[in-house]
Design a protein around this motif. Structure first.
Motif, PDB file in Angstrom:
ATOM      1  N   GLY A 118       1.755  22.047 -51.015  1.00 13.73           N
ATOM      2  CA  GLY A 118       1.788  23.464 -51.338  1.00 13.73           C
ATOM      3  C   GLY A 118       0.498  23.848 -52.026  1.00 13.73           C
ATOM      4  O   GLY A 118      -0.501  23.152 -51.917  1.00 13.73           O
ATOM      5  N   GLY A 119       0.542  24.954 -52.743  1.00 14.31           N
ATOM      6  CA  GLY A 119      -0.667  25.422 -53.412  1.00 14.31           C
ATOM      7  C   GLY A 119      -1.174  26.669 -52.766  1.00 14.31           C
ATOM      8  O   GLY A 119      -0.537  27.221 -51.859  1.00 14.31           O
ATOM      9  N   ALA A 120      -2.305  27.121 -53.226  1.00 12.71           N
ATOM     10  CA  ALA A 120      -2.771  28.427 -52.832  1.00 12.71           C
ATOM     11  C   ALA A 120      -3.306  28.460 -51.397  1.00 12.71           C
ATOM     12  O   ALA A 120      -2.899  29.283 -50.589  1.00 12.71           O
ATOM     13  N   LYS A 121      -4.238  27.553 -51.095  1.00 18.01           N
ATOM     14  CA  LYS A 121      -5.009  27.709 -49.864  1.00 18.01           C
ATOM     15  C   LYS A 121      -4.987  26.493 -48.951  1.00 18.01           C
ATOM     16  O   LYS A 121      -5.056  25.357 -49.409  1.00 18.01           O
ATOM     17  N   SER A 160      -8.436  24.291 -49.048  1.00 15.20           N
ATOM     18  CA  SER A 160      -8.688  23.231 -50.018  1.00 15.20           C
ATOM     19  C   SER A 160      -7.975  21.936 -49.648  1.00 15.20           C
ATOM     20  O   SER A 160      -8.258  20.896 -50.227  1.00 15.20           O
ATOM     21  N   LYS A 161      -7.061  22.022 -48.680  1.00 11.38           N
ATOM     22  CA  LYS A 161      -6.247  20.837 -48.380  1.00 11.38           C
ATOM     23  C   LYS A 161      -6.169  20.503 -46.891  1.00 11.38           C
ATOM     24  O   LYS A 161      -5.281  19.771 -46.462  1.00 11.38           O
ATOM     25  N   LEU A 162      -7.143  21.029 -46.124  1.00 12.93           N
ATOM     26  CA  LEU A 162      -7.158  20.759 -44.683  1.00 12.93           C
ATOM     27  C   LEU A 162      -7.160  19.266 -44.386  1.00 12.93           C
ATOM     28  O   LEU A 162      -6.383  18.773 -43.564  1.00 12.93           O
ATOM     29  N   LEU A 187       5.388  25.095 -54.480  1.00  8.06           N
ATOM     30  CA  LEU A 187       5.902  25.836 -53.322  1.00  8.06           C
ATOM     31  C   LEU A 187       5.706  27.341 -53.468  1.00  8.06           C
ATOM     32  O   LEU A 187       5.835  28.087 -52.499  1.00  8.06           O
ATOM     33  N   GLY A 188       5.438  27.783 -54.687  1.00 12.08           N
ATOM     34  CA  GLY A 188       5.269  29.211 -54.928  1.00 12.08           C
ATOM     35  C   GLY A 188       4.340  29.443 -56.099  1.00 12.08           C
ATOM     36  O   GLY A 188       3.803  28.499 -56.682  1.00 12.08           O
ATOM     37  N   ALA A 189       4.160  30.718 -56.449  1.00 11.38           N
ATOM     38  CA  ALA A 189       3.298  31.082 -57.575  1.00 11.38           C
ATOM     39  C   ALA A 189       4.076  30.812 -58.858  1.00 11.38           C
ATOM     40  O   ALA A 189       4.505  31.732 -59.565  1.00 11.38           O
ATOM     41  N   PHE A 190       4.247  29.521 -59.166  1.00 13.53           N
ATOM     42  CA  PHE A 190       5.242  29.066 -60.148  1.00 13.53           C
ATOM     43  C   PHE A 190       4.932  29.486 -61.581  1.00 13.53           C
ATOM     44  O   PHE A 190       5.797  29.410 -62.449  1.00 13.53           O
ATOM     45  N   GLU A 191       3.706  29.943 -61.855  1.00 10.90           N
ATOM     46  CA  GLU A 191       3.370  30.352 -63.231  1.00 10.90           C
ATOM     47  C   GLU A 191       4.064  31.658 -63.606  1.00 10.90           C
ATOM     48  O   GLU A 191       4.159  32.006 -64.783  1.00 10.90           O
ATOM     49  N   THR A 192       4.507  32.404 -62.583  1.00 14.72           N
ATOM     50  CA  THR A 192       5.061  33.741 -62.810  1.00 14.72           C
ATOM     51  C   THR A 192       6.533  33.774 -62.377  1.00 14.72           C
ATOM     52  O   THR A 192       6.812  33.619 -61.193  1.00 14.72           O
ATOM     53  N   GLY A 213      -3.273  18.810 -60.530  1.00  9.67           N
ATOM     54  CA  GLY A 213      -3.211  19.488 -61.825  1.00  9.67           C
ATOM     55  C   GLY A 213      -2.037  20.439 -61.940  1.00  9.67           C
ATOM     56  O   GLY A 213      -1.211  20.335 -62.863  1.00  9.67           O
ATOM     57  N   ASP A 214      -1.941  21.390 -61.002  1.00  7.14           N
ATOM     58  CA  ASP A 214      -0.876  22.387 -61.077  1.00  7.14           C
ATOM     59  C   ASP A 214       0.479  21.781 -60.740  1.00  7.14           C
ATOM     60  O   ASP A 214       1.511  22.230 -61.245  1.00  7.14           O
ATOM     61  N   THR A 215       0.466  20.762 -59.882  1.00 10.71           N
ATOM     62  CA  THR A 215       1.721  20.108 -59.514  1.00 10.71           C
ATOM     63  C   THR A 215       2.351  19.447 -60.736  1.00 10.71           C
ATOM     64  O   THR A 215       3.553  19.574 -60.971  1.00 10.71           O
ATOM     65  N   VAL A 216       1.533  18.745 -61.509  1.00  8.89           N
ATOM     66  CA  VAL A 216       2.040  18.074 -62.712  1.00  8.89           C
ATOM     67  C   VAL A 216       2.600  19.117 -63.678  1.00  8.89           C
ATOM     68  O   VAL A 216       3.680  18.947 -64.242  1.00  8.89           O
TER      69      VAL A 216
HETATM   70  P1  ADP Z   1      -2.703  21.389 -57.393  1.00  9.86           P
HETATM   71  O1  ADP Z   1      -3.549  21.731 -58.613  1.00  9.86           O
HETATM   72  O2  ADP Z   1      -1.403  20.728 -57.798  1.00  9.86           O
HETATM   73  O3  ADP Z   1      -3.457  20.592 -56.357  1.00  9.86           O
HETATM   74  P2  ADP Z   1      -3.234  23.932 -56.155  1.00  9.86           P
HETATM   75  O4  ADP Z   1      -4.321  24.182 -57.147  1.00  9.86           O
HETATM   76  O5  ADP Z   1      -3.617  23.637 -54.763  1.00  9.86           O
HETATM   77  O6  ADP Z   1      -2.263  22.764 -56.698  1.00  9.86           O
HETATM   78  O7  ADP Z   1      -2.279  25.198 -56.077  1.00  9.86           O
HETATM   79  C1  ADP Z   1      -1.663  25.771 -57.190  1.00  9.86           C
HETATM   80  C2  ADP Z   1      -1.716  27.275 -57.149  1.00  9.86           C
HETATM   81  O8  ADP Z   1      -1.167  27.822 -55.958  1.00  9.86           O
HETATM   82  C3  ADP Z   1      -0.905  27.855 -58.281  1.00  9.86           C
HETATM   83  O9  ADP Z   1      -1.770  28.547 -59.161  1.00  9.86           O
HETATM   84  C4  ADP Z   1       0.078  28.814 -57.599  1.00  9.86           C
HETATM   85  O10 ADP Z   1       0.272  30.016 -58.301  1.00  9.86           O
HETATM   86  C5  ADP Z   1      -0.596  29.080 -56.274  1.00  9.86           C
HETATM   87  N1  ADP Z   1       0.368  29.527 -55.258  1.00  9.86           N
HETATM   88  C6  ADP Z   1       1.419  28.865 -54.765  1.00  9.86           C
HETATM   89  N2  ADP Z   1       2.093  29.597 -53.878  1.00  9.86           N
HETATM   90  C7  ADP Z   1       1.480  30.797 -53.795  1.00  9.86           C
HETATM   91  C8  ADP Z   1       1.701  31.998 -53.043  1.00  9.86           C
HETATM   92  N3  ADP Z   1       2.717  32.110 -52.193  1.00  9.86           N
HETATM   93  N4  ADP Z   1       0.837  33.021 -53.223  1.00  9.86           N
HETATM   94  C9  ADP Z   1      -0.194  32.905 -54.090  1.00  9.86           C
HETATM   95  N5  ADP Z   1      -0.456  31.804 -54.813  1.00  9.86           N
HETATM   96  C10 ADP Z   1       0.363  30.757 -54.676  1.00  9.86           C
END
Ligand code: ADP
Ligand code: MG
Length: 400
Positions: free
Chosen positions: A196-199, A202-204, A322-327, A357-360
């Motif tokens: 999961g995550g934003a983009k 970054s994870k292709l 899986l989502g914008a978990f901070e909010t 980072g964000d996963t933890v």
């Molecule tokens: P990690 O640090 O664990 O590798 P990432 O940095 O790739 O994770 O992704 C974490 C970010 O993705 C979080 O800030 C989260 O808010 C954002 N995110 C997750 N799902 C969505 C979404 N549907 N829309 C916007 N941002 C999202």
């Protein structure tokens, strides 16, 4: 995974100098360490070597001083935190090599702990310079690398040193390598990966590697939108990388060919504005997202189905929320699936490894991290490992 030596291969070390690469690059605020996790990770190795009678010399980078001395990035700022975590005195040595370091090391008694200065104060560190490494090695008898989180960099203190001295993996490095091997190197199938995550961008490389490794690829977060859009779903004003549609399609085809099932959400949580508990919040099928709505979390039906997938799996590797978990409430899907994974792990039916980072942060927020088999705090190194890349710091420890 190749073979590497561990502290089990070491006997009595009375008076020997053990150079230990640790990661003391900890978050600081007003000169105080705010998160001791990394100092704590070094504890078993340092105490074990000290108990064997070694003079333990710690070596770490801190910040990005770019090859110059910089008093705001001295490793001495970690000295107090280390003493607290180790429960012993730590002698700070403002050099990594040369006569001043040699003299200080002479003063140490067996079982004492010394802390060398920030390796990145010298340009030889990031250049992986052999002469720089030789100067450090000259004061030591053996090298222990306990910094998995720095292992994706080929620097003098992570790579060159391992070729100049008898080299060993520390306990923290060893635990990390064993957990990662159990999750992706040599996993018990079926294996599920949550990405999961934003983009997507970054994870292709992670996704491309995983489709050939796992039986279930669960895609969530913002990156799922790109995959949905590639399949013709209108994702409204969701975060979406439309230019990556072809790449997403190629990943789904590679998954098909490899027998890997890709799971995309079929219900989602949407809102017109990105805020905590917005009035426009609703749950809908992915095909019902309006043009002015954005997808901010995976929906409850999809999460339940994903939980059922995990029940059929023996191994799980997880990176990215899986989502914008901070909010709130866009943390719901991440929290629910993390708790299901934690429960299956506690029951003994799932080996679960997570990192990022964000996963933890998300797993801690869910109260699930403690029940995972292993949670890696290594950001960049964990991702490169998920890409299937050989990490230079690990390769240098490998003996066969
Ligand atoms: P990690 O640090 O664990 O590798 P990432 O940095 O790739 O994770 O992704 C974490 C970010 O993705 C979080 O800030 C989260 O808010 C954002 N995110 C997750 N799902 C969505 C979404 N549907 N829309 C916007 N941002 C999202
Ligand atoms: Mg992140």
């Amino acid at each position: 995974m190749g073979k590497f030596r561990t502290l089990d291969d070491l006997g009595d070390l009375t008076g020997k100098v053990a150079l230990v690469r640790v990661d003391l690059n900890m978050p600081m605020s007003d000169g105080a360490v705010t998160d001791l996790t990394r100092a704590e990770a070094s504890r078993p190795t340092v105490l074990e070597l000290a108990a064997k009678g070694a003079k333990v010399l710690l070596l770490s980078h801190f910040g990005r001083p770019k090859g110059e001395r910089n008093s705001t990035m001295s490793v001495s700022m970690a000295q107090g935190a280390l003493e607290q975590v180790l429960g012993c005195e730590v002698m700070f040595i403002p050099e990594v090599a040369g006569p001043v370091a040699a003299q200080a090391i002479d003063i140490l008694r067996p079982g004492d702990v010394g802390l060398l200065e920030n390796t990145r104060f010298w340009p030889g560190e990031e250049a992986n310079d052999m002469d720089f490494a030789r100067a450090i090695a000259a004061n030591a008898d053996l090298f222990v690398n306990d910094a998995f989180s720095a292992a994706h960099r080929a620097h003098a203190s992570t790579e060159a040193l391992a070729h100049l001295l008898p080299a060993y993996a520390g306990r923290s490095m060893e635990a990390e390598l064993k957990a990662l091997d159990a999750a992706l190197g040599n996993p018990q199938p079926p294996v599920a990966a949550v990405v999961g995550g934003a983009k997507v961008s970054s994870k292709l490389a992670v996704l491309e590697h995983l489709v050939g490794k796992v039986q279930h690829l669960i895609i969530g977060g913002g990156m799922a939108n790109t995959f949905l859009a590639a399949r013709g779903v209108d994702v409204g004003k969701s975060l979406c990388e439309h230019d990556l549609a072809a790449k997403a399609e190629a990943i789904m085809q590679a998954a098909d060919a490899a027998g890997c099932t890709v799971h995309l959400p079929y219900d989602v949580v949407v809102a017109k504005e990105f805020a905590a508990n917005p009035p426009s919040l609703r749950i809908c099928n992915v095909h019902e997202v309006a043009v002015d709505e954005m997808i901010l979390d995976v929906g409850p039906l999809a999460v339940e189905a994903l939980g059922d997938v995990l029940k059929t799996c023996a191994t799980l590797v997880w990176n990215g929320p899986l989502g914008a978990f901070e909010t709130p409430p866009f943390d719901n899907a991440t929290v629910a699936l993390a708790r299901m994974a934690a429960a299956l792990t506690a029951e003994g039916s799932l080996i679960s490894v997570a990192g990022g980072g964000d996963t933890v942060a998300a797993l801690n927020h869910a109260g699930a991290a403690g029940d995972f088999t292993f949670v890696s705090t290594a950001g960049g190194a964990f991702l490169e490992w998920m890409e299937g890349r050989e990490l230079p710091g690990v390769a240098a420890l490998t003996t066969a």
